[in-house]
Design a protein around this motif. Structure first.
Motif, short mmCIF file in Angstrom:
data_model
loop_
_atom_site.label_atom_id
_atom_site.label_comp_id
_atom_site.label_asym_id
_atom_site.label_seq_id
_atom_site.Cartn_x
_atom_site.Cartn_y
_atom_site.Cartn_z
N GLY A 20 82.56 11.27 -61.02
CA GLY A 20 83.24 10.66 -62.12
C GLY A 20 84.67 10.03 -61.58
O GLY A 20 85.16 10.68 -60.53
N ALA A 21 84.98 8.98 -62.04
CA ALA A 21 86.19 8.34 -61.40
C ALA A 21 87.44 8.99 -61.59
O ALA A 21 87.95 9.39 -62.77
N LYS A 22 88.21 9.51 -60.55
CA LYS A 22 89.35 10.23 -60.69
C LYS A 22 90.19 9.53 -61.50
O LYS A 22 91.17 10.09 -62.18
N ASN A 23 90.79 8.40 -60.93
CA ASN A 23 91.84 7.62 -61.70
C ASN A 23 91.74 7.38 -63.05
O ASN A 23 92.61 7.22 -63.74
N GLU A 24 90.52 7.34 -63.50
CA GLU A 24 90.25 6.97 -64.96
C GLU A 24 90.41 8.39 -65.69
O GLU A 24 90.86 8.49 -66.69
N ALA A 25 90.04 9.45 -64.97
CA ALA A 25 90.05 10.65 -65.55
C ALA A 25 91.49 10.99 -66.09
O ALA A 25 91.68 11.76 -66.98
N LEU A 26 92.51 10.76 -65.03
CA LEU A 26 94.03 11.06 -65.23
C LEU A 26 94.37 10.29 -66.61
O LEU A 26 95.44 10.90 -67.25
N GLN A 27 94.01 9.20 -66.86
CA GLN A 27 94.51 8.47 -68.02
C GLN A 27 93.63 8.80 -69.06
O GLN A 27 94.42 9.29 -70.05
N ILE A 28 92.57 9.24 -68.82
CA ILE A 28 91.74 9.67 -70.19
C ILE A 28 92.27 10.93 -70.62
O ILE A 28 92.23 11.29 -71.86
N LEU A 29 92.34 11.84 -69.87
CA LEU A 29 92.78 13.29 -70.23
C LEU A 29 94.14 13.26 -70.93
O LEU A 29 94.17 13.86 -71.94
N ALA A 30 95.17 12.25 -70.35
CA ALA A 30 96.45 12.31 -70.94
C ALA A 30 96.21 11.69 -72.49
O ALA A 30 96.98 12.13 -73.38
N ALA A 31 95.24 10.73 -72.70
CA ALA A 31 95.12 10.25 -73.98
C ALA A 31 94.40 11.31 -74.97
O ALA A 31 94.89 10.93 -76.29
N THR A 32 93.94 12.36 -74.68
CA THR A 32 93.65 13.54 -75.54
C THR A 32 94.98 13.76 -76.54
O THR A 32 94.70 14.46 -77.59
N LEU A 33 96.23 13.66 -75.90
CA LEU A 33 97.20 14.19 -76.53
C LEU A 33 97.60 13.40 -77.83
O LEU A 33 98.45 13.75 -78.94
N LEU A 34 96.99 12.06 -77.96
CA LEU A 34 97.10 11.29 -78.97
C LEU A 34 96.69 11.61 -80.43
O LEU A 34 97.00 10.94 -81.40
N THR A 35 95.77 12.65 -80.55
CA THR A 35 95.33 13.13 -81.59
C THR A 35 95.08 14.44 -81.75
O THR A 35 94.90 15.23 -80.87
N ALA A 36 95.08 14.92 -82.99
CA ALA A 36 95.01 16.42 -83.25
C ALA A 36 93.52 16.67 -83.31
O ALA A 36 93.15 18.05 -83.34
N GLU A 37 92.70 15.86 -83.19
CA GLU A 37 91.42 16.20 -83.32
C GLU A 37 90.48 16.39 -82.21
O GLU A 37 90.96 15.99 -81.00
N PRO A 38 89.47 16.88 -82.19
CA PRO A 38 88.72 17.19 -80.82
C PRO A 38 88.12 15.92 -79.94
O PRO A 38 87.81 15.04 -80.73
N VAL A 39 88.40 15.61 -78.83
CA VAL A 39 88.06 14.67 -77.85
C VAL A 39 87.15 15.22 -76.73
O VAL A 39 87.64 16.04 -76.07
N THR A 40 85.83 14.93 -76.75
CA THR A 40 85.04 15.53 -75.63
C THR A 40 84.95 14.31 -74.61
O THR A 40 84.53 13.14 -74.84
#
Length: 435
Positions: A20-40
């Motif tokens: 999986g793309a390293k550079n995408e992962a760093l952005q996507i993981l940070a974006a999980t902070l934008l919601t209180a709901e689960p992000v898979t």
């Protein structure tokens, strides 16, 4: 164990799957902070940089549920908003440039954030101006906290605005987008980065309830919303690994198939390797590289020497210039490599010269490679990996060289490439970790 021992000169064969793309992962993981709901998130690469960021999220209070080796669910319902100002965060986050990605999401949802001095590769100046100026235009104030060793960002309310970025920074664009999705009103970002990883981030945010248009262009429009929701997302194959494997096949005269290469998101990458004379076939989402004795670098129509340089997407990614350079070493012909963005990324060429390559380092940004056309083999040496991408390039050189090479400081390679030694052994490479 902190070194690879490589016995080179072996032809490889078989199939290899990019992570999986390293550079995408760093952005996507940070974006999980934008919601209180689960992000898979699926297809997460099991590499040092990504795992450090996951640890940081957990230490901030995000619930991390491991669903498998490459899938996680993140629930940011109880976030400690002051964790980013702690010494514990500085000690861990300071080693990872991707930690700056947390600032946009924190500012967007919690109205305050801390931006540490970035860590990561030592490949030249990598400024944070684009991030901070973007946050300022959205209504945030910032000050450098000497005692904390970081920038403190705060706002009563982020408000949409028009901004023209001074550079199409990928991380800068991602950070500003994550802050803007929950700002009041409409934000327009011109000269935005439009890499596939930014497109992926925007698409995921839209599934979470954001309203982003212009995805895939350098003009993004974001209508702010009050709340975002949970979602599921799969990371793209890592385009840098795909390019690395194309180069590996050519250098080692091997027949390889890259399975699930994410062809539609590779842009000009296959074409650039074809300009070096490398044959490849695209079949569905796979790339097939046949065994090839000699590959000849193309010239321009007027006979001029080919120049390969980096450029913002859809131009050629700077992360693959190190690979192109090492592959050109055994080509027939010459090529000028022009690394425009980072002034220290070519400083690994001295190791290649020690191995027998014919390279002229013109200045910190340019190197001319005179291909050996396999008249002479590279010879194995002991060397050290200076950064992620140069480390992978040196590994490719070692696999093609005669004799034994030792590559030290392989933590740099492990930061970006998962189980690279195991995966290379599966296609016939002789590589092992040594202490």
């Amino acid at each position: 164990m902190n070194a690879f021992e490589v016995i080179g000169g072996k032809k490889l064969k078989g199939e290899i799957v990019p992570q999986g793309a390293k550079n995408e992962a760093l952005q996507i993981l940070a974006a999980t902070l934008l919601t209180a709901e689960p992000v898979t998130i699926h297809n997460i690469p099991d590499i040092i940089d990504v795992n450090v960021l996951i640890d940081l999220l957990a230490e901030m209070g995000v619930t991390v549920q491991r669903l498998g080796r490459h899938s996680c669910t993140f629930t940011a319902a109880n976030v400690n908003t002051d964790y980013l100002a702690t010494e514990a965060f500085r000690n861990k986050g300071g080693k990872l440039r991707g930690s700056v990605m947390l600032a946009g999401a924190m500012l967007g949802r919690f109205k305050k954030a801390y931006l540490p001095k970035p860590g990561g590769d030592k490949i030249g100046r990598r400024r944070l101006d684009t991030h901070i100026i973007g946050f300022e235009k959205l209504g945030a104030t910032y000050q450098y906290q000497e005692k904390l060793g970081c920038f403190e960002l705060a706002t009563q309310c982020l408000k949409g605005t028009f901004m023209l970025l001074d550079e199409p920074s990928v991380t800068g664009t991602a950070n500003i987008v994550m802050a803007a999705v929950m700002a009041e009103g409409t934000t327009t970002i011109y000269n935005a980065a439009c890499e596939p990883y930014i497109q992926q981030l925007c698409k995921m945010l839209n599934r979470m309830g954001a309203k982003i248009t212009g995805i895939g262009s350098n003009l993004l429009q974001i209508e702010g919303v009050d709340v975002l929701y949970g979602t599921e997302h799969t990371l793209l194959p890592d385009m840098i690994e795909v390019g690395s494997f194309i180069g590996l096949a050519a250098m080692t005269q091997s027949a390889l198939t890259i399975k699930g290469a994410g062809v539609e998101n590779l842009g000009v990458i296959p074409e650039k390797f074809q300009q070096l004379g490398i044959q490849l076939q695209i079949k569905g989402d796979d790339i097939i590289i046949p065994e090839q004795d000699i590959y000849e670098i193309q010239t321009y129509l007027d006979g001029g020497i080919l120049t390969v340089y980096d450029h913002p997407w859809p131009g050629f990614t700077p992360d693959l210039l190190s690979i192109v350079l090492v592959v050109a070493v055994q080509a027939r012909g010459s090529v000028l490599i022009h690394q425009k963005m980072f002034e220290s990324r070519l400083f690994f060429v001295d190791k290649l010269i020690d191995m027998g390559a014919q390279i002229i380092l013109c200045d910190p940004h340019r190197a001319t490679v005179i291909g050996l056309a396999r008249k002479n083999k590279l010879r194995g040496i002991t060397m050290s990996s200076p950064d992620i991408r140069a480390g992978q390039a040196l590994l490719i050189a070692a696999l093609s060289a005669e004799g034994t090479s030792v590559i030290q400081n392989i933590e740099q390679i492990d930061r970006g490439y998962q189980y690279i030694d195991e995966r290379l052994r599966s296609i016939g490479a002789q590589i092992q970790r040594i202490g």
